[in-house]
Motif scaffolding. Sequence first.
Motif, PDB file in Angstrom:
ATOM      1  N   ILE A 283       0.835  -1.200   0.000  1.00 34.55           N
ATOM      2  CA  ILE A 283       0.000   0.000   0.000  1.00 34.55           C
ATOM      3  C   ILE A 283       0.873   1.254   0.000  1.00 34.55           C
ATOM      4  O   ILE A 283       0.587   2.232  -0.701  1.00 34.55           O
ATOM      5  CB  ILE A 283      -0.953  -0.005   1.211  1.00 34.55           C
ATOM      6  N   GLU A 284       1.954   1.230   0.786  1.00 29.53           N
ATOM      7  CA  GLU A 284       2.878   2.364   0.789  1.00 29.53           C
ATOM      8  C   GLU A 284       3.436   2.610  -0.616  1.00 29.53           C
ATOM      9  O   GLU A 284       3.542   3.759  -1.063  1.00 29.53           O
ATOM     10  CB  GLU A 284       4.017   2.102   1.768  1.00 29.53           C
ATOM     11  N   LEU A 287       0.708   4.098  -2.966  1.00 27.20           N
ATOM     12  CA  LEU A 287       0.469   5.517  -2.683  1.00 27.20           C
ATOM     13  C   LEU A 287       1.651   6.373  -3.110  1.00 27.20           C
ATOM     14  O   LEU A 287       1.482   7.515  -3.553  1.00 27.20           O
ATOM     15  CB  LEU A 287       0.190   5.698  -1.186  1.00 27.20           C
ATOM     16  N   TRP A 290       1.615   6.652  -7.020  1.00 23.33           N
ATOM     17  CA  TRP A 290       0.275   6.904  -7.557  1.00 23.33           C
ATOM     18  C   TRP A 290       0.343   7.819  -8.786  1.00 23.33           C
ATOM     19  O   TRP A 290       0.908   8.906  -8.737  1.00 23.33           O
ATOM     20  CB  TRP A 290      -0.605   7.545  -6.490  1.00 23.33           C
ATOM     21  N   LEU A 305      -5.971  -1.654  -5.179  1.00 22.61           N
ATOM     22  CA  LEU A 305      -6.330  -1.392  -3.777  1.00 22.61           C
ATOM     23  C   LEU A 305      -7.575  -2.182  -3.370  1.00 22.61           C
ATOM     24  O   LEU A 305      -7.658  -2.687  -2.249  1.00 22.61           O
ATOM     25  CB  LEU A 305      -6.587   0.106  -3.568  1.00 22.61           C
ATOM     26  N   TYR A 312      -5.934  -6.465   3.995  1.00 17.95           N
ATOM     27  CA  TYR A 312      -5.471  -5.382   4.861  1.00 17.95           C
ATOM     28  C   TYR A 312      -6.345  -5.275   6.105  1.00 17.95           C
ATOM     29  O   TYR A 312      -7.571  -5.270   6.033  1.00 17.95           O
ATOM     30  CB  TYR A 312      -5.494  -4.070   4.080  1.00 17.95           C
ATOM     31  N   SER A 314      -7.242  -2.731   8.893  1.00 20.92           N
ATOM     32  CA  SER A 314      -7.107  -1.283   9.067  1.00 20.92           C
ATOM     33  C   SER A 314      -6.551  -0.890  10.428  1.00 20.92           C
ATOM     34  O   SER A 314      -5.864   0.111  10.570  1.00 20.92           O
ATOM     35  CB  SER A 314      -8.469  -0.610   8.861  1.00 20.92           C
ATOM     36  N   THR A 321      -4.281   3.760   6.909  1.00 18.13           N
ATOM     37  CA  THR A 321      -5.681   3.769   6.498  1.00 18.13           C
ATOM     38  C   THR A 321      -6.121   5.169   6.119  1.00 18.13           C
ATOM     39  O   THR A 321      -6.823   5.365   5.116  1.00 18.13           O
ATOM     40  CB  THR A 321      -6.571   3.227   7.633  1.00 18.13           C
ATOM     41  N   ARG A 323      -4.229   7.608   4.971  1.00 21.81           N
ATOM     42  CA  ARG A 323      -3.620   7.945   3.685  1.00 21.81           C
ATOM     43  C   ARG A 323      -4.395   7.319   2.528  1.00 21.81           C
ATOM     44  O   ARG A 323      -4.643   7.960   1.505  1.00 21.81           O
ATOM     45  CB  ARG A 323      -2.177   7.459   3.652  1.00 21.81           C
ATOM     46  N   MET A 324      -4.767   6.062   2.711  1.00 18.25           N
ATOM     47  CA  MET A 324      -5.480   5.352   1.655  1.00 18.25           C
ATOM     48  C   MET A 324      -6.855   5.978   1.411  1.00 18.25           C
ATOM     49  O   MET A 324      -7.261   6.185   0.264  1.00 18.25           O
ATOM     50  CB  MET A 324      -5.625   3.877   2.028  1.00 18.25           C
ATOM     51  N   LYS A 327      -6.620   9.251  -0.449  1.00 19.96           N
ATOM     52  CA  LYS A 327      -6.359   9.065  -1.877  1.00 19.96           C
ATOM     53  C   LYS A 327      -7.639   8.677  -2.612  1.00 19.96           C
ATOM     54  O   LYS A 327      -7.908   9.167  -3.716  1.00 19.96           O
ATOM     55  CB  LYS A 327      -5.285   7.988  -2.064  1.00 19.96           C
ATOM     56  N   TYR A 478       0.797  13.342   2.998  1.00 22.35           N
ATOM     57  CA  TYR A 478      -0.416  12.846   2.346  1.00 22.35           C
ATOM     58  C   TYR A 478      -0.649  13.501   1.002  1.00 22.35           C
ATOM     59  O   TYR A 478      -1.548  13.134   0.276  1.00 22.35           O
ATOM     60  CB  TYR A 478      -1.642  13.122   3.220  1.00 22.35           C
TER      61      TYR A 478
END
Length: 479
Positions: A283-284, A287, A290, A305, A312, A314, A321, A323-324, A327, A478
């Motif tokens: 996930i990092e 992001l 991206w 995602l 995942y 949370s 979470t 940050r996701m 986005k 972010y």
Amino acid sequence: MLSRGNSNWRDAGKDPAQKSEFPADKRSSTDELFIKLIEICCLKYDYSNEYKDIKSKALRNAALKKLLEFFSEPKNSAKYIIQHFDRLIDMIKLNIFRPPFLKRQKYSKADPDIENIEKISIFIDPAWPHLKNVYKNFLQLVIIEEIPFRILKSYLNYSFIQDLLEMLNTENFKEKKYVQVILVRLYAKVVPKRKLMRAVMENCLLEIIHEDREFEGTNELLEILASIISGFATPLKKDHAIFFIRVIIKLYKVENLESFYANLSRCTMMILSKDSSLVIPLIEGLLRYWPCWNSQREVLFLAELQKILGIYKSMESEAMTLRMLKKISRCLLSQNIQVVDGAMCFFESDIFLQILRESKEWTLPIFAPIVAEVADNHWDKEIKSSSEAIKEILIEIDACAFDLALQSYSKYNCVSILHHSQRRIEAENKWEVLANRAKTINPDSINHICLIQTRACLAINFSNQYPNYSNSKLSTNYY
């Protein structure tokens, strides 16, 4: 690594026509015939000219087919094949390992002189009818059970594997399939060389990532890796986890991601099924890489995602979470319908809705104002209709929190922050002093200062809008 160039083949020695004949004497021993067939297969001809050496080329194809007949007889393995294995490998290397054939010209769709660019055919090496028979012989050598792996092992050095892998770099789909099958068979049979083969594949992928190398066989290479990953033991070894972080995740930033995304996603999900803790670095990476200015790739990232959302947890990383979700919320504001639709698909997931419910005190302030904005002002009617449905979902989660989030947004919107925030005024004064100093040193630096100032203003606006997340949870970038 093989050098690029023209792949026209010519014999550098004697005239091939003088040597390209089977033994005329029927009493010649089978061993002599076998050696003669190999020698004929080692001769080179110019396949770019179809009218040159026609009889000699036909004779060599006949010799290759005759060799296949030898390989089909198990009794010949120990008697002829193993005895002359050096000659066979040299013949295969001489024919297969070559500079890639000239690729088709890369045309731009904006070029007015090119019409129906999609119908431009892929150039295939004119030597392919001959090469196909060589690959058949090579594959047969690998799969013959009577040939022990220790014989193959002595020939599988770094250079051999690298040159074989290089043959994936072609537009000839059939050749890539042969190379793919041979590599998979070698990996399955020659166990002591598996680590070396993975290292060569890793180096090839690292070149694609860090050197922007154009490699036509990335999709096939990832398909090979998928079959290898499926055999990884659990718990996952440290080397395999490092490979995932160093290579697999970074492949998401490659420019031509669309051409191999399906197999890359397949490799990703296989590794996550064996070690779910690797979902955090994935996930990092998504992001970090991206594609904000590429809508087509942004749709792929949203789909990725969604796939990993079930793995995942949370609560393991609340900051991640946040940050996701930020986005995803930004994607709802996109002017591209496919991106907005991809972001809205998250609200069809029970896992995603569970995350919203469990942390509604800070998830609703993120989504409520944006969903309301899209429902009121988006230009597409279907998007507006879907936004109304999402709005109802958020109200069902907590109507009071939803209304409070809208009020908070109105109180701390960007215009209000711009004109009335004391923090904003102090920041503007500091930036003005800094910009004046930079301008005296280098007049061109003012553009960079303005860009940094814009990002800082966004951070101030967010911290004022959500004061509870202005410290530790905003320590990660972010924006």
